[in-house]
Write an enzyme that holds these catalytic residues in place. Structure first.
Site, mmCIF file in Angstrom:
data_model
loop_
_atom_site.group_PDB
_atom_site.id
_atom_site.type_symbol
_atom_site.label_atom_id
_atom_site.label_comp_id
_atom_site.label_asym_id
_atom_site.label_seq_id
_atom_site.Cartn_x
_atom_site.Cartn_y
_atom_site.Cartn_z
ATOM 1 C CE LYS A 156 -7.093 -7.517 -6.783
ATOM 2 N NZ LYS A 156 -6.091 -8.438 -7.350
ATOM 3 N NE ARG A 185 -9.625 -10.470 -8.824
ATOM 4 C CZ ARG A 185 -10.505 -9.472 -8.855
ATOM 5 N NH1 ARG A 185 -11.710 -9.607 -8.307
ATOM 6 N NH2 ARG A 185 -10.170 -8.316 -9.397
ATOM 7 N N GLY A 207 4.095 -7.117 -8.486
ATOM 8 C CA GLY A 207 5.022 -8.164 -8.082
ATOM 9 C C GLY A 207 4.331 -9.299 -7.353
ATOM 10 C CG MET A 209 0.366 -15.674 -8.459
ATOM 11 S SD MET A 209 -0.597 -17.073 -7.907
ATOM 12 C CE MET A 209 -2.249 -16.479 -8.259
ATOM 13 N NE ARG A 269 -6.620 -0.759 -8.195
ATOM 14 C CZ ARG A 269 -5.666 -1.526 -8.675
ATOM 15 N NH1 ARG A 269 -4.894 -2.193 -7.865
ATOM 16 N NH2 ARG A 269 -5.468 -1.641 -9.962
ATOM 17 C CG HIS A 301 4.295 -2.215 -14.755
ATOM 18 N ND1 HIS A 301 5.599 -1.824 -14.920
ATOM 19 C CD2 HIS A 301 4.175 -2.617 -13.469
ATOM 20 C CE1 HIS A 301 6.247 -2.010 -13.778
ATOM 21 N NE2 HIS A 301 5.407 -2.492 -12.886
ATOM 22 N NE ARG A 354 26.003 28.709 7.124
ATOM 23 C CZ ARG A 354 25.961 27.480 6.607
ATOM 24 N NH1 ARG A 354 25.546 26.465 7.342
ATOM 25 N NH2 ARG A 354 26.309 27.272 5.364
ATOM 26 C CD GLU A 395 26.128 24.046 12.349
ATOM 27 O OE1 GLU A 395 25.838 23.426 11.317
ATOM 28 O OE2 GLU A 395 26.629 25.185 12.342
ATOM 29 C CB SER A 436 18.497 28.012 12.987
ATOM 30 O OG SER A 436 18.156 27.299 11.816
ATOM 31 N N GLY A 489 20.725 23.042 12.724
ATOM 32 C CA GLY A 489 21.410 22.656 11.486
ATOM 33 C C GLY A 489 21.495 21.144 11.500
ATOM 34 C CB THR A 490 18.869 18.579 11.111
ATOM 35 O OG1 THR A 490 18.293 19.186 9.965
ATOM 36 C CG2 THR A 490 18.085 18.954 12.347
ATOM 37 C CG ASN A 491 22.029 19.235 6.315
ATOM 38 O OD1 ASN A 491 21.006 18.564 6.397
ATOM 39 N ND2 ASN A 491 22.167 20.220 5.443
ATOM 40 C CG ASP A 492 27.552 20.410 10.075
ATOM 41 O OD1 ASP A 492 28.426 19.553 9.846
ATOM 42 O OD2 ASP A 492 27.526 21.525 9.533
ATOM 43 C CB CYS A 532 18.209 26.094 8.487
ATOM 44 S SG CYS A 532 19.747 25.883 9.412
ATOM 45 C CE1 TYR A 534 13.542 28.881 10.577
ATOM 46 C CE2 TYR A 534 12.946 30.090 12.575
ATOM 47 C CZ TYR A 534 13.910 29.642 11.665
ATOM 48 O OH TYR A 534 15.225 29.948 11.861
HETATM 49 P P1 ADP Z 1 -4.777 -7.146 -10.502
HETATM 50 O O1 ADP Z 1 -4.585 -7.025 -9.042
HETATM 51 O O2 ADP Z 1 -3.532 -7.360 -11.261
HETATM 52 O O3 ADP Z 1 -5.658 -6.076 -11.042
HETATM 53 P P2 ADP Z 1 -7.084 -8.815 -10.617
HETATM 54 O O4 ADP Z 1 -7.285 -9.942 -9.700
HETATM 55 O O5 ADP Z 1 -7.866 -7.609 -10.319
HETATM 56 O O6 ADP Z 1 -5.546 -8.518 -10.703
HETATM 57 O O7 ADP Z 1 -7.501 -9.378 -11.987
HETATM 58 C C1 ADP Z 1 -6.878 -9.478 -13.206
HETATM 59 C C2 ADP Z 1 -7.941 -9.389 -14.261
HETATM 60 O O8 ADP Z 1 -8.821 -10.488 -14.181
HETATM 61 C C3 ADP Z 1 -8.780 -8.160 -14.135
HETATM 62 O O9 ADP Z 1 -9.071 -7.658 -15.407
HETATM 63 C C4 ADP Z 1 -9.999 -8.659 -13.455
HETATM 64 O O10 ADP Z 1 -11.117 -7.858 -13.720
HETATM 65 C C5 ADP Z 1 -10.139 -10.039 -14.055
HETATM 66 N N1 ADP Z 1 -10.887 -10.935 -13.171
HETATM 67 C C6 ADP Z 1 -10.542 -11.278 -11.926
HETATM 68 N N2 ADP Z 1 -11.466 -12.091 -11.385
HETATM 69 C C7 ADP Z 1 -12.410 -12.271 -12.319
HETATM 70 C C8 ADP Z 1 -13.640 -12.997 -12.350
HETATM 71 N N3 ADP Z 1 -14.055 -13.668 -11.308
HETATM 72 N N4 ADP Z 1 -14.354 -12.949 -13.479
HETATM 73 C C9 ADP Z 1 -13.923 -12.242 -14.540
HETATM 74 N N5 ADP Z 1 -12.782 -11.538 -14.579
HETATM 75 C C10 ADP Z 1 -12.034 -11.555 -13.466
HETATM 76 MG MG MG Z 2 -7.361 -5.653 -10.677
HETATM 77 MG MG MG Z 3 26.534 23.282 9.348
#
Ligand code: ADP
Ligand code: MG
Ligand code: MG
Length: 890
Positions: free
Chosen positions: A29, A99, A108, A110, A343, A461, A623, A750, A769, A771-774, A840, A860
């Protein structure tokens, strides 16, 4: 050293300290915010605290390096100067977002905190300055909610509950229907919730808020969800997460503001269209959180044509700059557009292929880049079963097609239930049905064949995770009524109970009740184009493991260049064959065995004719019988009685034979070449069938290249013994029939001893050949059938990185492979010949193992039909990785 180190990188105002290729240090980011700032895209100013700080934080027992604080202060001052307002200014407060962002995006971590900097006085100032109290209080109540739940761990539901009850009181449906005064009341309620669950007041000092949020980001790196995700995705070696602090822009200032997420191309199909959603008068995650139903991005052209036009330009700009499909976030504040993130967009395998091929057509990238862009495993997507067009199941509801392919499975209503179901019914398909999913569900999602959710859009998600994994997924199917307590899903008036079948089609969004048939896909269009490019680059040949003409044909359609392993035992299990096989095993003497084998021979011959024809002109490795004989006899009383009746022998005799054949360690017992040495007539029959089949096919004018493979050889003498017999038989048949057949006799490597003595073995073997399992089994001393009791724990405890039966242990088993290749080739080279060497084992279709096979110079790899395209692409990537000249003759 520590003091002079740069820990904080600023961006904004057309400048930046960082750039896109600094992801390891700045996180994805942060690196891309810097890059966008520099290439003239409007980005609110801010700064990034590096992943190095996170690493040091954990190294130093959760203490930040001293130089971080002053550098952050300096960076804040820069942002204040660019925006023209100050953090904590009571009349004109600067607000920021905090962020997280590691080098790889991962759920996962923050959640982002928005509107940081608001307090009881600042909110008044903001209301006055903007003349928009509704906006100011909306921002403040969001901050208390986000800060309370994300930083302080208060359950978000407690805040949500206050919002819902106020909406009910006011008799409104949407949060945007609440007035400024309502939101002011809500702020007080949220503060009370905050106090109740944290026993502290909501912090009024913005600097205190800021540091609490920054520390929460660093702490989330080792949080349970993030650790779990990294484990499942096998992500290792990252330093940590970066923290981005950025000036806020506001999409919730009214009808001329909004926020959206988009992909520069369709991440599901790969089509070159702008794809995404937006919401007017909304902030941050509103679009993906399912608070209101977002609008498709194309509608923005009607609502804000200028902004839309600008967005299209940025789309083009970004693609031309990154030469890659981008996943973007934007916010419109009072008609002015800001980009908040870009991204590389996650995509389905189908989309990956189409985008790569089309970008070559658009001259954005070259063929080599296209080959490197597509992860071999993601081709699974294109090889996923599709819904059988003849299927009679009718769609009862429609959702959003989020990840393609058809999935049919038994309904499970929670991730925990999925985990339990998989334990109780290990072989039954699971279909996870939920309102929505969240990062703590990933373990259960991972077990499901497909995922169906009632809410959420293309960027929810569930959609993102399913696409990443190549699992069929349908989201936003509003017609579903899920009652988790009752264990039911009601759709179109029908009640489906947990455990009943539902089928989804992630390609078009259809939801069907019941179990549907699926059909296999083909390699055509863009897929075929990419495969053809890959074929030009790879040096490894790709064969298939196939035992039937049907599998052989399928594999050939997928590009197989021969059969690397035909397991003949699979030919002895059906109908009359198993009867004759059992007759052979129960025979009292050689004569009895020979007469049973004579009955089996025509079947074998026909099987081989089928394989040779399907593989016309390509090598076919067959075989000789490998498994211990007890596998062909039933071990239970009833089964044995039936065999006795079938063969017209006393049940006593069957029982006795089973007892005789019993071994305490059958994997290391009488099997493989040992069988053929003790009962030479078995191998003789198979060799005869192979050579006769080859002659029959050759007589039809079809080219055949049989390769007779002798399994489980550990000493040169074993091989010499069997080769001599085989050559004698083949020579005789060829002389009698007077048809020339070129055949090879080789062996599997093998047993570790075979690798250790490969120089000797190559005196006789005309090919190897692996036989990487055995070989894996015997090198580790792990019984492949018993690993489930300990290998998962080994992986959890990091004693093993991966299951060595899935991905070749290049460090250990790999040494035996290298030794086998080198010693074997040296012997043949002295005779002026090239020893053909392949693999194989199951590993032949695993991209990492394929890369290893390329590196050590195998000729191969051989894998199951459905992995053939994956191996072709992996082989091309391996070849590109070492930048070798293109030549396929090895
Ligand atoms: P994630 O990695 O979960 O996408 P983000 O940091 O990208 O988290 O942001 C969560 C939301 O908050 C997104 O919709 C993002 O565009 C918005 N956001 C983050 N920073 C700002 C900011 N400075 N102004 C307005 N919206 C923001
Ligand atoms: Mg985002
Ligand atoms: Mg075998």
């Amino acid at each position: 050293m520590a003091d002079s180190q740069k820990y904080v990188y600023s961006f904004g105002g057309g400048k930046a300290d960082g750039k896109a290729d600094m992801k390891t240090l700045l996180g994805g980011k942060g690196a891309n915010l810097a890059e966008m700032s520099v290439i003239g895209i409007p980005v609110p100013p801010g700064f990034t605290i590096t992943t190095e700080v996170c690493a040091q934080y954990y190294e130093n027992g959760k203490k930040l390096p001293d130089a971080v604080k002053p550098q952050v202060q300096e960076a804040i001052a820069k942002v204040e100067a660019m925006v023209g307002s100050k953090l904590g200014d009571p009349s004109d407060p600067l607000l920021v977002s905090v962020r997280s962002g590691a080098a790889l995006s991962m759920p996962g971590m923050m959640n982002t905190i928005l509107n940081l900097g608001l307090s009881d006085v600042a909110v008044e100032g903001l209301a006055k300055k903007t003349g928009n109290p509704r906006f100011a209080y909306d921002g403040y109540r969001r901050l208390i909610d986000m800060f309370g739940s994300v930083v302080m761990g208060v359950d978000h539901e407690h805040f949500e509950h206050e919002l819902d009850s106020l909406k009910k009181q006011r008799n409104v449906a949407l949060d945007t229907d609440l007035s400024g005064d309502d939101l002011k009341i809500l702020v007080e309620k949220y503060k009370a919730v905050y106090k109740k669950y944290t026993s502290t007041d909501f912090p009024q000092d913005p600097i205190e808020q800021l540091w609490a949020a920054i520390m929460a980001v660093f702490n989330s790196w080792e949080g349970k969800k993030a650790v779990e995700y990294r484990r499942i995705e096998r992500i290792t070696g990252l330093k940590g997460t970066a923290v981005n602090v950025q000036a806020m822009v506001f999409g919730n200032m009214g009808g001329d503001s909004g926020t959206g997420v988009a992909f520069t191309r369709d991440p599901n199909t790969g089509e070159n269209v702008f794809y995404g959603d937006y919401l007017i008068n909304a902030q941050g995650e509103d679009v993906v959180a399912g608070i209101r139903t977002p609008e498709p991005i194309s509608r923005l052209n009607d609502e804000m044509p200028k902004v839309y036009e600008q967005l299209l330009k940025i789309r083009e700009n970004l693609e031309n700059h990154y030469k890659e499909m981008q996943d973007i976030e934007f916010t419109v504040q009072e008609g002015k557009l800001y980009m908040l993130q870009t991204r590389t967009g996650k995509r389905t395998g189908t989309a990956a292929v189409r985008i790569a091929v089309e970008m070559v057509g658009e001259k954005l990238i070259d063929e080599d880049t296209a080959i490197k862009r597509v992860s071999p495993d993601s081709l699974n997507h294109l090889l996923l079963p599709q819904l059988d067009p003849k299927s009679k199941l009718k769609a009862v509801a429609q959702g959003i097609a989020a990840s393609p392919g058809a999935a049919t499975g038994k309904v499970v209503l929670s991730a925990e239930a999925a985990v339990q179901f998989a334990v109780d019914h290990p072989n039954e398909p699971i279909l996870l049905v939920r309102k929505e999913t969240s990062p703590e569900d990933v373990a259960g999602m991972n077990l499901a064949k497909g995922i169906l959710t009632a809410t959420g859009g293309k960027a929810s998600h569930a959609a993102v995770v399913a696409r990443g994994w190549g699992k069929p997924c349908v989201v936003g199917c509003g017609a579903l009524h899920i009652d988790e307590k009752a264990g039911t899903v009601t759709v179109a008036g029908q009640v489906v109970k947990a455990g009943d079948f539902i089928t989804i089609n992630g390609t078009n969004g259809d939801v069907m009740i019941g179990q549907a048939a699926t059909v296999d896909p083909e390699v055509s269009g863009d897929f075929a184009t990419l495969m053809a490019w890959a074929d030009k680059k790879r040096k490894l040949k790709v064969r298939t493991n196939a035992d039937t003409p049907k599998d052989a044909k399928k594999a050939r359609d997928f590009g197989a260049e021969g059969i690397g392993l035909c397991r003949t035992e699979h030919m002895f299990f059906e109908g009359q064959r198993i009867v004759d096989m059992r007759k052979m095993i129960l025979a009292d003497d050689e004569a009895g065995r020979k007469s049973a084998l004579a009955a089996l021979e025509p079947y074998q011959r026909e099987d081989f004719i089928g394989l040779f024809e399907a593989m016309a002109g390509l090598p076919v490795t067959i075989r000789l019988l490998d498994p211990p004989l007890h596998e062909f006899l039933p071990h239970d009383e009833a089964g044995q009685a039936e065999v006795a009746k079938q063969l017209n022998v006393p049940i006593e005799k069957v029982r006795r034979r089973v007892e005789q054949l019993h071994e305490s360690n059958p994997m290391l017992g009488l099997r493989g070449c040992r069988l053929a040495i003790l009962y030479p007539e078995i191998g003789d029959m198979q060799v005869r069938a192979i050579i006769e089949a080859a002659i029959a096919v050759k007589k039809k004018g079809i080219d055949v290249l049989p390769e007779i493979m002798i399994p489980l050889v550990g000493t040169i003498e074993e091989l010499a013994f069997l080769k001599k017999r085989a050559v004698a038989i083949a020579t005789e048949i060829i002389a009698v029939e007077n048809v020339k057949v070129d055949y090879l006799i080789g062996t599997m490597i093998e047993v570790p001893r075979a690798a250790l003595t490969a120089d000797q073995i190559a005196e006789e073997a005309e090919f190897f050949s692996f036989g990487t399992n055995d070989l894996t089994q015997m090198t580790f001393g792990f019984s492949r059938d018993d690993i489930t009791s300990f290998v998962p724990t080994y992986i959890d405890q990091k004693i093993l990185k991966v299951d060595p039966f899935q991905s070749l242990d290049t460090v250990g088993v790999g040494q035996l492979v290298i030794m086998g290749v080198d010693k074997g080739r040296a012997t043949r080279k002295a005779k002026g010949e090239h020893l053909k060497v392949g693999i194989c084992g199951e590993h032949g279709g695993d991209p990492d193992s394929v890369a290893f096979c390329h590196k050590v110079g195998l000729d191969y790899v051989s894998c199951s039909p459905f992995r053939v395209p994956i191996a072709r692409l992996a082989a091309a990537q391996a070849s590109l990785a070492d930048g070798e000249a293109i030549s396929r003759d090895r």
